[in-house]
Enzyme design. Structure first.
Site, mmCIF file in Angstrom:
data_model
loop_
_atom_site.group_PDB
_atom_site.id
_atom_site.type_symbol
_atom_site.label_atom_id
_atom_site.label_comp_id
_atom_site.label_asym_id
_atom_site.label_seq_id
_atom_site.Cartn_x
_atom_site.Cartn_y
_atom_site.Cartn_z
ATOM 1 N N GLU A 19 -5.910 -8.039 -0.773
ATOM 2 C CA GLU A 19 -6.629 -7.949 0.555
ATOM 3 C C GLU A 19 -8.290 -7.615 0.158
ATOM 4 O OE1 GLU A 19 -5.152 -5.020 3.311
ATOM 5 O OE2 GLU A 19 -3.076 -5.738 2.951
ATOM 6 N N GLU A 27 0.596 -1.291 0.041
ATOM 7 C CA GLU A 27 0.061 0.055 -0.075
ATOM 8 C C GLU A 27 0.801 1.314 0.046
ATOM 9 O OE1 GLU A 27 -2.901 -0.251 3.041
ATOM 10 O OE2 GLU A 27 -4.119 -1.799 2.037
#
Length: 337
Positions: free
Chosen positions: A269, A156
């Protein structure tokens, strides 16, 4: 007889061509080895952080999962930029990776750093692109001979221009390939790599949709890695999902972008709280991936790992050995593979 055999072979070939593609990967993100970043760093192993055991992956493998994403910290593995990898920390990572892949599972390496080193983002003078490339060159040399290991560039990326992240990512890809590694690479986008925010331009600069497609792999063995949650702000911190239809709604535009650009992606995710609305959302989201397996390679649930306790997204079985409720949602999508 020859005609019969020929007709049978032709029918089998036509059936194979007609069969829809299947997702390659179903698995889980194992989190615990990256913990302790807010304590005096690097922390004490076994107290502030710990790697999952190889034995713990047997539970997920028995359910039908084939990919384990293992999170760790860049700073622990490489205490000095451009320096050697720490032998003790590397040993811990290798023990998990080698043992898990020996079981027949694949492992996705996840430097869980948000594209930063000691909270300084890649591309700053203190953490130049060359340092990020050096880290990946060293890591690639360690694991390039294991085809079951995949390289996730970082978790991320955030708080940086998208162009900066794209340049850093390209440097890492080039370093990996220069090291002779042919392993699959997963490439996240900027701004937490949300599928729903792939076209966002208000809060993290130029949209991923305009920049990240320019990052190229000379071996063409790279997929995008996006994350997606279905609570009100897409953070995955709330137990409630917005609506039964929010799963497909937050994925479909990115899916269309993949098709238009002839690229592929992994949903690295996803997760939802144990309630009926989230169950509908997760089931519909996974069905969307399956229906678009020409551009989606698979998915990873967030999260597993030995130290989550009663965390509402953890799939780790309880002390009684019972499955968490969300595992029931996933099982049909594991069995069909």
């Amino acid at each position: 007889m020859k005609r019969l055999i020929g007709a049978t072979l032709l029918a089998a070939a036509l059936a194979a061509q007609a069969a829809p593609p299947k997702l390659e990967w179903q698995g889980i993100s194992l989190s615990s080895a990256e913990w302790g970043e807010k304590l005096p760093f690097p922390g004490v192993y076994g107290r502030e952080y710990v790697y999952p055991s190889v034995a713990s992956t047997a539970y997920y493998q028995a359910k039908g999962m084939n990919l384990m994403r293992i999170a760790f910290r860049w700073e622990r593995l490489q205490p000095t930029l451009m320096g050697e990898l720490d032998s003790t920390e590397l040993g811990r990572l290798r023990e998990f990776v080698d043992g898990t892949t020996a079981r027949g599972l694949h492992v996705l390496l996840d430097p869980h750093n948000y594209a930063a080193y000691k909270n300084v983002h890649v591309g700053k003078p203190e953490v130049p692109f060359a340092a990020f490339a050096d880290f990946w060159r060293r890591l690639a040399l360690q694991f390039k001979d294991n085809p079951k290991v995949q390289f996730g560039l970082v978790n991320e990326p955030r708080e940086m221009p998208t162009e900066t992240w794209a340049e850093a990512a390209q440097a890492a890809v080039d370093a990996i390939r220069a090291a002779g590694a042919k392993n699959l690479i997963t490439l996240p986008g900027n701004g937490y790599t949300g599928a729903w925010s792939w076209f966002e331009s208000k809060w993290y600069g130029t949209p991923n949709a305009e920049v990240m497609g320019k990052v190229r792999d000379p071996l063409d063995n790279m997929v995008f890695e996006v994350h997606q949650y279905f609570d009100k702000d897409g953070s995955g911190t709330n137990t409630e999902c917005v609506s039964p239809t929010i799963g497909v709604e937050r994925l479909q535009r990115f899916t269309a972008w993949l098709k238009a650009n002839k690229r592929r992606a992994l949903l690295g995710e996803l997760g939802g709280g144990a309630n009926p609305v989230c169950e509908q959302v997760i089931r519909s989201a996974l069905q969307h991936l399956q229906d678009n397996a020409d551009v989606w390679t698979g998915w990873l649930w967030w999260a597993g790992g030995p130290t989550w306790g009663d965390y509402f997204l953890s799939l780790e079985p309880g002390k009684d050995g019972k499955d968490k409720p969300q595992m029931r949602w996933l099982e049909p999508f594991l069995k069909q593979q």
